[in-house]
Design a protein around this motif. Structure first.
Motif, PDB file in Angstrom:
ATOM      1  N   UNK A   1       0.562  -1.245  -0.122  1.00 59.08           N
ATOM      2  CA  UNK A   1      -0.143   0.096  -0.019  1.00 59.08           C
ATOM      3  C   UNK A   1       0.579   0.879  -0.235  1.00 59.08           C
ATOM      4  N   UNK A   2       0.278   2.203   0.390  1.00 59.44           N
ATOM      5  CA  UNK A   2       1.055   3.596  -0.451  1.00 59.44           C
ATOM      6  C   UNK A   2       1.882   3.507   1.536  1.00 59.44           C
ATOM      7  N   UNK A   3       1.560   3.310   2.731  1.00 51.43           N
ATOM      8  CA  UNK A   3       1.995   4.125   3.368  1.00 51.43           C
ATOM      9  C   UNK A   3       2.643   2.448   4.444  1.00 51.43           C
ATOM     10  N   UNK A   4       3.445   0.814   3.654  1.00 54.66           N
ATOM     11  CA  UNK A   4       3.004  -0.393   4.469  1.00 54.66           C
ATOM     12  C   UNK A   4       3.652   0.113   5.534  1.00 54.66           C
ATOM     13  N   UNK A   5       4.641   0.752   6.133  1.00 53.78           N
ATOM     14  CA  UNK A   5       5.449   0.371   7.709  1.00 53.78           C
ATOM     15  C   UNK A   5       4.718   1.692   8.579  1.00 53.78           C
ATOM     16  N   UNK A   6       3.032   2.245   8.308  1.00 57.86           N
ATOM     17  CA  UNK A   6       2.770   2.708   8.700  1.00 57.86           C
ATOM     18  C   UNK A   6       1.399   1.503   9.456  1.00 57.86           C
ATOM     19  N   UNK A   7       1.061   0.536   7.892  1.00 56.81           N
ATOM     20  CA  UNK A   7       0.310  -0.522   8.348  1.00 56.81           C
ATOM     21  C   UNK A   7       0.480  -1.351   9.673  1.00 56.81           C
ATOM     22  N   UNK A   8       1.731  -1.526   8.635  1.00 56.04           N
ATOM     23  CA  UNK A   8       2.392  -3.009   9.965  1.00 56.04           C
ATOM     24  C   UNK A   8       2.863  -2.132  11.165  1.00 56.04           C
ATOM     25  N   UNK A   9       3.074  -1.308  11.270  1.00 58.16           N
ATOM     26  CA  UNK A   9       3.196  -0.550  12.984  1.00 58.16           C
ATOM     27  C   UNK A   9       2.253  -0.599  13.733  1.00 58.16           C
ATOM     28  N   UNK A  10       1.230  -0.152  12.957  1.00 59.15           N
ATOM     29  CA  UNK A  10      -0.637  -0.118  13.646  1.00 59.15           C
ATOM     30  C   UNK A  10      -0.752  -1.531  14.524  1.00 59.15           C
ATOM     31  N   UNK A  11      -0.438  -2.207  13.299  1.00 55.03           N
ATOM     32  CA  UNK A  11      -1.328  -4.116  13.475  1.00 55.03           C
ATOM     33  C   UNK A  11       0.163  -4.577  14.395  1.00 55.03           C
ATOM     34  N   UNK A  12       0.951  -3.863  14.695  1.00 56.27           N
ATOM     35  CA  UNK A  12       2.586  -4.153  16.194  1.00 56.27           C
ATOM     36  C   UNK A  12       2.119  -3.085  17.402  1.00 56.27           C
ATOM     37  N   UNK A  13       1.771  -2.096  16.997  1.00 58.02           N
ATOM     38  CA  UNK A  13       0.936  -1.239  18.249  1.00 58.02           C
ATOM     39  C   UNK A  13       2.091  -0.047  18.761  1.00 58.02           C
ATOM     40  N   UNK A  14       3.002  -0.198  17.246  1.00 60.66           N
ATOM     41  CA  UNK A  14       3.593   1.333  17.094  1.00 60.66           C
ATOM     42  C   UNK A  14       3.475   1.838  16.390  1.00 60.66           C
ATOM     43  N   UNK A  15       4.123   3.017  16.395  1.00 63.16           N
ATOM     44  CA  UNK A  15       3.957   3.993  14.968  1.00 63.16           C
ATOM     45  C   UNK A  15       5.034   3.036  14.109  1.00 63.16           C
ATOM     46  N   UNK A  16       4.524   4.170  13.053  1.00 58.67           N
ATOM     47  CA  UNK A  16       5.172   4.180  11.994  1.00 58.67           C
ATOM     48  C   UNK A  16       7.041   4.181  11.735  1.00 58.67           C
ATOM     49  N   UNK A  17       7.159   5.826  12.813  1.00 55.28           N
ATOM     50  CA  UNK A  17       8.366   5.827  12.719  1.00 55.28           C
ATOM     51  C   UNK A  17       9.532   4.671  13.895  1.00 55.28           C
ATOM     52  N   UNK A  18       8.515   4.790  14.640  1.00 50.77           N
ATOM     53  CA  UNK A  18       9.264   3.406  15.736  1.00 50.77           C
ATOM     54  C   UNK A  18       9.758   2.309  14.757  1.00 50.77           C
ATOM     55  N   UNK A  19       8.826   1.644  13.856  1.00 49.48           N
ATOM     56  CA  UNK A  19       8.848   0.279  13.678  1.00 49.48           C
ATOM     57  C   UNK A  19      10.009   0.543  12.464  1.00 49.48           C
ATOM     58  N   UNK A  20      10.294   1.888  11.856  1.00 51.01           N
ATOM     59  CA  UNK A  20      11.380   1.727  10.889  1.00 51.01           C
ATOM     60  C   UNK A  20      12.423   2.333  11.711  1.00 51.01           C
ATOM     61  N   UNK A  21      12.602   2.588  12.516  1.00 48.18           N
ATOM     62  CA  UNK A  21      13.630   3.126  13.373  1.00 48.18           C
ATOM     63  C   UNK A  21      14.201   1.645  13.391  1.00 48.18           C
ATOM     64  N   UNK A  22      13.027   0.848  14.841  1.00 46.44           N
ATOM     65  CA  UNK A  22      13.822  -0.639  14.669  1.00 46.44           C
ATOM     66  C   UNK A  22      14.421  -1.792  14.032  1.00 46.44           C
ATOM     67  N   UNK A  23      13.967  -1.542  12.901  1.00 49.17           N
ATOM     68  CA  UNK A  23      14.175  -2.237  12.074  1.00 49.17           C
ATOM     69  C   UNK A  23      15.650  -1.990  10.926  1.00 49.17           C
TER      70      UNK A  23
END
Length: 148
Positions: A20-42
């Motif tokens: 989708x247009x914002x895959x990290x945002x969608x994946x982050x929401x499923x994990x209870x995280x923010x998009x920025x937090x997911x990208x930073x952790x990866x």
């Protein structure tokens, strides 16, 4: 070291990633995280060497390309050195150790058989070791996952 959130990320994202247009945002929401937090952790997991890569696995054959399984007999004292050389090739999808005489295995995927052959020749030249090319005769879907 990784924490429970890192483990959840690793375990969840092996099975797919949103398209989708914002895959990290969608994946982050499923994990209870923010998009920025997911990208930073990866990014941290990659920088720390916990993840060797983060990206899609393509079936090169379905895109008109070619791939092959490769094995090398690597002296134990050179294993990390040779792994770094092999992993530097963008055509190498993954690399793993085996408890066997042929102790390093990896997959090469490229646009053509000629490109696969070029990579194998360059790996041999860079390592000074013989590569054993094992092109697939039949495909099996294994569905490999590694629980963190």
């Amino acid at each position: 070291m990784i924490d429970d959130t890192d483990r959840a990320i690793i375990n969840a994202l092996q099975g797919g990633f949103p398209v989708c247009d914002r895959p990290f945002r969608v994946a982050a929401e499923l994990l209870g995280l923010t998009e920025t937090d997911l990208i930073t952790r990866i990014a941290r997991l990659r920088a720390d060497g916990v993840l060797s890569r983060f990206g899609p696995m393509y079936n090169a054959d379905r895109f008109g390309g070619h791939n092959t399984l490769v094995a090398i007999e690597v002296p134990e004292d050179r294993f990390d050195e040779v792994a770094a050389i092999v992993n530097a090739f963008p055509e190498v999808a993954h690399n793993y150790a085996r408890a066997h005489r042929l102790n390093m295995w990896f997959v090469v995927a490229a646009q053509s058989r000629a490109e696969v052959d070029r990579v194998l020749t360059e790996v041999e030249a860079a390592t000074g070791l013989t590569v054993h090319d094992m092109p697939k005769q039949r495909e099996f879907h294994v569905g490999l996952r590694f629980e963190a």
